[in-house]
Structures are given as structure tokens and as C-alpha cells.
Design a protein around this motif. Structure first.
Motif, PDB file in Angstrom:
ATOM      1  N   VAL A   1       3.745   4.618   7.416  1.00 26.69           N
ATOM      2  CA  VAL A   1       3.874   3.801   6.207  1.00 26.69           C
ATOM      3  C   VAL A   1       2.493   3.245   5.898  1.00 26.69           C
ATOM      4  CG1 VAL A   1       5.142   1.953   5.080  1.00 26.69           C
ATOM      5  CG2 VAL A   1       6.189   3.178   6.988  1.00 26.69           C
ATOM      6  N   LYS A   2       1.929   3.653   4.775  1.00 22.24           N
ATOM      7  CA  LYS A   2       0.510   3.397   4.542  1.00 22.24           C
ATOM      8  C   LYS A   2       0.185   2.055   3.882  1.00 22.24           C
ATOM      9  CE  LYS A   2      -1.357   6.688   6.595  1.00 22.24           C
ATOM     10  NZ  LYS A   2      -1.860   6.307   7.904  1.00 22.24           N
ATOM     11  N   GLN A   3       1.044   1.532   3.021  1.00 22.54           N
ATOM     12  CA  GLN A   3       0.660   0.317   2.323  1.00 22.54           C
ATOM     13  C   GLN A   3       0.470  -0.869   3.267  1.00 22.54           C
ATOM     14  OE1 GLN A   3      -0.066   0.454  -1.172  1.00 22.54           O
ATOM     15  NE2 GLN A   3      -1.186  -1.285  -0.336  1.00 22.54           N
ATOM     16  N   PRO A   4       1.385  -1.123   4.212  1.00 26.90           N
ATOM     17  CA  PRO A   4       1.129  -2.221   5.167  1.00 26.90           C
ATOM     18  C   PRO A   4      -0.124  -1.966   6.005  1.00 26.90           C
ATOM     19  CG  PRO A   4       3.449  -1.571   5.216  1.00 26.90           C
ATOM     20  CD  PRO A   4       2.736  -0.544   4.406  1.00 26.90           C
ATOM     21  N   GLU A   5      -0.371  -0.721   6.344  1.00 29.34           N
ATOM     22  CA  GLU A   5      -1.558  -0.380   7.132  1.00 29.34           C
ATOM     23  C   GLU A   5      -2.836  -0.666   6.349  1.00 29.34           C
ATOM     24  OE1 GLU A   5      -1.768   3.578   9.161  1.00 29.34           O
ATOM     25  OE2 GLU A   5      -3.421   3.881   7.776  1.00 29.34           O
TER      26      GLU A   5
ATOM     27  N   HIS B   1     -16.038   0.858   6.423  1.00 27.24           N
ATOM     28  CA  HIS B   1     -15.382   1.769   5.494  1.00 27.24           C
ATOM     29  C   HIS B   1     -13.940   2.009   5.948  1.00 27.24           C
ATOM     30  CE1 HIS B   1     -19.377   2.895   3.809  1.00 27.24           C
ATOM     31  NE2 HIS B   1     -19.760   2.610   5.050  1.00 27.24           N
ATOM     32  N   ILE B   2     -13.040   2.228   4.990  1.00 29.89           N
ATOM     33  CA  ILE B   2     -11.623   2.421   5.308  1.00 29.89           C
ATOM     34  C   ILE B   2     -11.134   3.755   4.744  1.00 29.89           C
ATOM     35  CG2 ILE B   2      -9.274   1.525   5.052  1.00 29.89           C
ATOM     36  CD1 ILE B   2     -10.477  -1.271   4.755  1.00 29.89           C
ATOM     37  N   VAL B   3     -10.817   4.669   5.631  1.00 30.08           N
ATOM     38  CA  VAL B   3     -10.217   5.962   5.255  1.00 30.08           C
ATOM     39  C   VAL B   3      -9.113   6.256   6.267  1.00 30.08           C
ATOM     40  CG1 VAL B   3     -10.565   8.416   4.818  1.00 30.08           C
ATOM     41  CG2 VAL B   3     -12.431   6.792   4.362  1.00 30.08           C
ATOM     42  N   SER B   4      -7.875   6.228   5.823  1.00 27.63           N
ATOM     43  CA  SER B   4      -6.757   6.460   6.722  1.00 27.63           C
ATOM     44  C   SER B   4      -6.271   7.905   6.635  1.00 27.63           C
ATOM     45  CB  SER B   4      -5.599   5.510   6.390  1.00 27.63           C
ATOM     46  OG  SER B   4      -5.722   4.299   7.099  1.00 27.63           O
ATOM     47  N   CYS B   5      -5.402   8.268   7.572  1.00 25.64           N
ATOM     48  CA  CYS B   5      -4.853   9.624   7.580  1.00 25.64           C
ATOM     49  C   CYS B   5      -3.425   9.585   8.106  1.00 25.64           C
ATOM     50  CB  CYS B   5      -5.713  10.561   8.419  1.00 25.64           C
ATOM     51  SG  CYS B   5      -5.769  10.150  10.181  1.00 25.64           S
ATOM     52  N   HIS B   6      -2.704  10.682   7.916  1.00 30.59           N
ATOM     53  CA  HIS B   6      -1.339  10.802   8.443  1.00 30.59           C
ATOM     54  C   HIS B   6      -1.001  12.279   8.584  1.00 30.59           C
ATOM     55  CE1 HIS B   6       3.280  10.107   7.949  1.00 30.59           C
ATOM     56  NE2 HIS B   6       2.927  10.317   9.207  1.00 30.59           N
TER      57      HIS B   6
ATOM     58  N   GLN C   1      -0.189  22.539   8.381  1.00 32.60           N
ATOM     59  CA  GLN C   1       0.673  21.400   8.084  1.00 32.60           C
ATOM     60  C   GLN C   1      -0.072  20.402   7.187  1.00 32.60           C
ATOM     61  OE1 GLN C   1       3.726  21.467   8.900  1.00 32.60           O
ATOM     62  NE2 GLN C   1       3.783  23.010  10.532  1.00 32.60           N
ATOM     63  N   PRO C   2       0.639  19.612   6.386  1.00 28.39           N
ATOM     64  CA  PRO C   2      -0.028  18.623   5.537  1.00 28.39           C
ATOM     65  C   PRO C   2      -0.670  17.511   6.379  1.00 28.39           C
ATOM     66  CG  PRO C   2       2.231  19.038   4.786  1.00 28.39           C
ATOM     67  CD  PRO C   2       2.098  19.654   6.135  1.00 28.39           C
ATOM     68  N   LEU C   3      -1.876  17.129   6.002  1.00 29.46           N
ATOM     69  CA  LEU C   3      -2.561  15.990   6.613  1.00 29.46           C
ATOM     70  C   LEU C   3      -3.039  15.102   5.471  1.00 29.46           C
ATOM     71  CD1 LEU C   3      -5.267  16.156   9.462  1.00 29.46           C
ATOM     72  CD2 LEU C   3      -4.929  14.250   7.918  1.00 29.46           C
ATOM     73  N   VAL C   4      -2.396  13.970   5.315  1.00 27.62           N
ATOM     74  CA  VAL C   4      -2.702  13.071   4.192  1.00 27.62           C
ATOM     75  C   VAL C   4      -3.966  12.275   4.487  1.00 27.62           C
ATOM     76  CG1 VAL C   4      -1.900  11.101   2.844  1.00 27.62           C
ATOM     77  CG2 VAL C   4      -0.285  12.896   3.513  1.00 27.62           C
ATOM     78  N   ILE C   5      -4.835  12.182   3.487  1.00 31.20           N
ATOM     79  CA  ILE C   5      -6.053  11.376   3.577  1.00 31.20           C
ATOM     80  C   ILE C   5      -5.972  10.285   2.515  1.00 31.20           C
ATOM     81  CG2 ILE C   5      -8.568  11.375   3.583  1.00 31.20           C
ATOM     82  CD1 ILE C   5      -7.490  13.236   5.666  1.00 31.20           C
TER      83      ILE C   5
ATOM     84  N   ALA D   1      -2.206   5.031  -0.961  1.00 29.27           N
ATOM     85  CA  ALA D   1      -1.178   4.519  -0.044  1.00 29.27           C
ATOM     86  C   ALA D   1       0.185   4.480  -0.728  1.00 29.27           C
ATOM     87  CB  ALA D   1      -1.566   3.128   0.458  1.00 29.27           C
ATOM     88  N   GLU D   2       0.212   4.054  -1.984  1.00 32.79           N
ATOM     89  CA  GLU D   2       1.472   3.962  -2.724  1.00 32.79           C
ATOM     90  C   GLU D   2       2.082   5.350  -2.928  1.00 32.79           C
ATOM     91  OE1 GLU D   2       3.218   2.326  -7.016  1.00 32.79           O
ATOM     92  OE2 GLU D   2       1.075   2.188  -6.559  1.00 32.79           O
ATOM     93  N   GLU D   3       1.257   6.327  -3.293  1.00 28.90           N
ATOM     94  CA  GLU D   3       1.759   7.691  -3.483  1.00 28.90           C
ATOM     95  C   GLU D   3       2.313   8.249  -2.176  1.00 28.90           C
ATOM     96  OE1 GLU D   3      -1.298   9.205  -7.011  1.00 28.90           O
ATOM     97  OE2 GLU D   3      -1.879   9.335  -4.898  1.00 28.90           O
TER      98      GLU D   3
END
Length: 469
Positions: free
Chosen positions: A120-124, A137-142, A154-158, A187-189
Motif C-alpha cells: 500500500v503506497k500512499q501511507p508509505e 530522494h524518495i523513489v519507492s517500488c513494489h 512480472q510487473p515492478l511498480v516504480i 502512489a494513488e494510482e
């Protein structure tokens, strides 16, 4: 990627659970020489033992990772992301001095790139933005799969929250060793799409498992739960229950969009069941037809199906039951899924609360717009597609749903469990979710190893089939 970068850039992972270890091992295997990992301080010695024959460097805690590393990933449970980031991001640590405890600051390394791996990206993102120094700098992944799945393809979200082009490109270089398909989202998407593709999928399989457990059933021994797409349902349900409960709890409870989807799925299950027990065939058929036309009616004739045939699916069975002893099933879990895609009601000119985010309302095509399809979601879509594009099987399903009274107790229990899971998520209780999950997991745990092997084979099969498209 230059050899110098791989030899000098420090990579750090805070959290040594399944995904934290998966990332550390993959990065190390790709040639990164300075891969650091840590877990809770009390697990330090055990973690050193686990990695003693590995080039991966184990550090005492998150303070050490934050201070030295150029790229940092928080691989912790979604439930704890804020508390962990608030501790290690600004780096305020109490250290003993004589008889006092003094607060010493060990902030995140200046210029470092920090992200997370929660579902769940928005709280993160909110936590990272709130607690990290402004010069970070802030760049998250999933990674949209578990640690036991091959990441290739496989999908890897950035999620790029704040970063210069140079730092962002470095993240892409670091993660390129996974050979995954990068999906660039906000994050919302991300949270909206994972609610659409994962939340209801998990709820459906969790409800199946809970229903079997409540009826004291091992489904591979029951005639209407054996063969073809039933094998997929059984193996995927057991695969979910063999994993850690918090993986699914965080996504469901902390994502407000997911709560709506799960509640609507439970309502769709109940609505269809009410028609079934009243044997309202015309209305039942009309709803199934409308939902099927919306989801599958636009498929091209040359569309390559996600799954293949009953004969191939039979290779993944836990059952030894002969084909001639199998019986039709209502497939209520699948019918409700399509119904949630289609269902749209209005009240006073506005869409009714609880049905706002179903796929029909959002005009989302699960084949074209769900860029974050997980292996489990592809299997779920695969068996649903397989049912609706097979007229004789769908007719057997409708007849069983309406008139096979001997399977009504199973369907009734599924309705009860679907509502139970929806209520657990709505209440936001991690403890309640864990209790419901672990009780069912314990019931099936003796078959986890076998179902995991079969599940991996199924995922490999559909992945190869998807690449042909």
C-alpha cells in the motif's frame, strides 16, 4: 551499469523478511558488492548466522543502514511502515551516557535514495515524506509477486515521489537485475489498481479456504471441487494460506479503496445466492449474461486465453479422483467476480456508496488496463474467462447453482465467509484478520508443500502463455 558503480554504491535493506531477503540475494547475485541488510536488533545474531556464507553484509539495525547506504529500501510490513521510518529516517537514537539517556541524531545519509516495498503506497509515501530529511530522494517500488516467484517479466511498480533524473535513473539501474517490467505510477494510482486486481482476488480465495475449513472439507476429496479450474482454485487458496497473513492484511485493511471492493464482492456473493435459493432462473441468467458480456464480450476472436484446457489443468490436481466421479459446481465465487465488474446501481442520481469502484463503473478493462496484474490475479482471471467462454460449462454451472440443492450448504458457507472477511477488513482489525487467517491455515498446513509446487508450475504455465500474446 558500470563496474565502478557496482563496487562502490552501498545498497541497504531494512527488514529481512521474505521480500527483504529476496531483494538482497537478487542484488548480490547481480554483482552489487556492497549489499547491506538488517532486521530487528534482537535478530542481529541470528541474521548473521543466516548470511555467514554470503557476501551480503549484516548490520545491527536501521540506523547503521540509513547512515551509510546510497540506496535504501524499507522492506517492512505495511502496518509498521510509519513507526519504522519515523525511527530510522530522522535517526534519533537514545544512547546511554553515565546514568542518563541522551538523544543522538543519526539521520539518513545526505543525498541517499529511499523507498519502500509495501503493498500500500500512499501511507508509505506519506511516512517517507514526513520523516526523511529534505536532502534525501524518495523513489519507492513494489514487486507484484511473492519471493517464491521468478521476477522475470512480472510487473515492478516504480513510484517517483521526489528525485533528480540522475537518482531516478540509478534506481532503474539497480532494479534492472530483476528483469521485471517497470510500471511507472503514482502512489494513488498504485493503490487503486492493486485494489482492483488484488483485494477482491485475495478475499475470494480466503473465503473459499474458510468455507472448506468451516465445513471440515478437504476440497480435493469432494466431487464438485475436483478437476479443471477447481484445481486452480484449490491450489491458489492453499498457496495464499501458506504465506504470511500480514501480506494480505496490509493490502486489504490499509487501502481504503480495497475495503470498498471487498465489501462489494461480499454483497455480490450474497445477492446471487439469494436468487439461487429462490430459483429465480430468469433474473439469475440475465445478471450472469450481462456481466459476462461486459467483461468478455469485447474479446477478439484471436484472443489467446490465459488458461489452456481441462486436460492441462488436470496436471495440477491434489486429487486422485477419476473424471467420471466429478460433479458440476455452482462457481459462485467466479460468478460474483464478474457480477462486481458489471454491477452498477444509482440512488438519487448518484452512484451508491459501496459500488463506486467496481470495474464496470470505472470502465476498466481487466485485460488492457490492469498493468499490475499479479500471478494470482492472472490465474483468477484465467479461470473466470475459461468458465464464461465455455458455454456448456457455464450452463452446467448455472444449473448447479439453481437446482443442485446438495451443494447449497457449501455455497451458504461461502456466503457467510465472504461476509466475515469483509467485516474483518471493514473493522480494520489486524488481530482479527490474523486469527481468521491462521485458524484456516492450520487446518490445511499438511498440504502446503505439495500445493506450492503445483502452484509454481501453474504460474510458470500461464506466464509462458501470456508471453505468446
Amino acid at each position: 551499469m558500470s563496474l565502478e558503480e557496482k563496487e562502490t554504491i552501498e545498497l541497504g535493506i531494512i527488514g529481512a523478511g521474505g521480500m527483504g531477503r529476496f531483494y538482497a540475494q537478487r542484488l548480490s547475485k547481480a554483482g552489487w558488492k556492497k549489499v547491506n541488510v538488517c532486521d530487528l536488533p534482537e535478530k542481529y545474531e541470528k541474521l548473521k548466522e543466516d548470511f555467514q556464507d554470503s557476501p551480503i553484509n549484516v548490520l545491527p539495525d536501521g540506523f547503521h543502514v540509513s547512515r551509510r547506504c546510497d540506496w535504501i529500501m524499507y522492506a517492512v510490513e505495511a502496518e509498521y511502515i510509519e513507526s519504522v521510518v519515523s525511527k530510522y529516517g530522522p535517526g534519533k537514537k537514545k544512547v546511554p551516557f553515565d546514568v542518563l539517556l541522551l538523544t543522538t541524531v543519526f539521520p539518513t545519509k545526505m543525498g541517499a535514495i529511499v523507498g519502500g516495498q509495501t503493498s500500500v503506497k500512499q501511507p508509505e509515501i506519506d511516512a517517507l515524506t514526513k520523516y526523511l530529511p529534505p536532502d534525501v530522494h524518495i523513489v519507492s517500488c513494489h514487486s507484484m509477486h511473492g519471493p517464491g516467484v521468478d521476477p522475470r517479466g512480472q510487473p515492478l511498480v516504480i513510484v517517483r515521489q521526489r528525485a533528480t533524473d540522475e537518482k531516478y535513473d540509478l534506481v532503474l539501474k539497480i532494479l534492472s537485475c530483476f528483469e521485471s517490467n517497470f510500471v511507472h505510477l503514482s502512489a494513488e494510482e498504485h493503490d487503486r489498481i492493486t485494489a482492483d486486481t488484488q483485494a477482491v482476488t485475495h478475499a475470494a480465495f480466503l473465503s473459499m479456504g474458510s468455507a472448506w475449513k468451516a465445513n471440515f472439507q478437504f476440497p480435493w476429496l469432494i466431487p464438485h471441487f475436483v478437476g479443471g479450474i477447481e484445481n486452480v482454485k484449490v491450489n491458489v487458496a492453499l498457496r495464499i494460506y501458506s504465506n504470511k497473513w500480514h501480506v494480505y492484511a496490509g493490502l486489504a485493511i490499509m487501502n481504503p479503496i480495497a475495503k470498498v471492493q471487498i465489501a462489494q464482492y461480499a454483497k455480490s456473493v450474497a445477492d446471487l445466492f439469494k436468487l439461487m435459493i429462490q430459483e429465480k432462473e430468469d433474473e439469475f441468467r440475465a445478471r450472469i449474461k450481462a456481466g459476462g458480456e461486459y467483461v468478455f464480450g469485447g474479446l477478439q476472436k484471436d484472443h489467446v486465453p490465459i488458461l489452456l484446457s481441462d486436460d492441462i489443468l488436470d496436471e495440477f490436481s491434489l486429487s486422485k479422483m477419476p473424471k467420471d466421479q466429478r460433479e458440476p459446481n455452482s462457481h459462485l465465487s467466479l460468478l460474483a467476480m464478474v457480477f462486481i465488474y458489471y454491477n452498477k446501481t444509482k440512488r438519487g442520481g448518484e452512484e451508491e456508496v459501496g459500488e463506486v469502484d467496481c470495474w464496470y463503473t470505472l470502465r476498466l478493462n481487466p485485460y488492457e488496463h490492469m498493468v499490475c496484474q499479479t500471478p494470482l490475479f492472472r490465474l483468477w482471471m484465467g479461470i473466470t474467462e475459461y468458465l464464461f467462454r465455455n458455454p456448456s460449462m457455464l450452463e452446467d454451472c448455472i444449473q448447479a447453482a439453481l437446482y443442485r440443492k446438495e451443494i447449497r450448504p457449501d455455497d451458504m458457507e461461502f456466503v457467510t465467509c465472504a461476509r466475515g472477511w469483509a467485516e474483518s477488513v471493514s473493522l480494520g482489525s489486524m488481530e482479527g484478520y490474523q486469527k481468521r487467517f491462521t485458524e484456516t491455515a492450520t487446518f490445511f498446513e499438511d498440504r502446503f508443500s505439495e500445493s506450492t509446487i503445483l502452484g509454481n508450475k501453474m504460474i510458470s504455465m500461464i506466464s509462458k502463455n501470456m508471453y505468446k500474446k
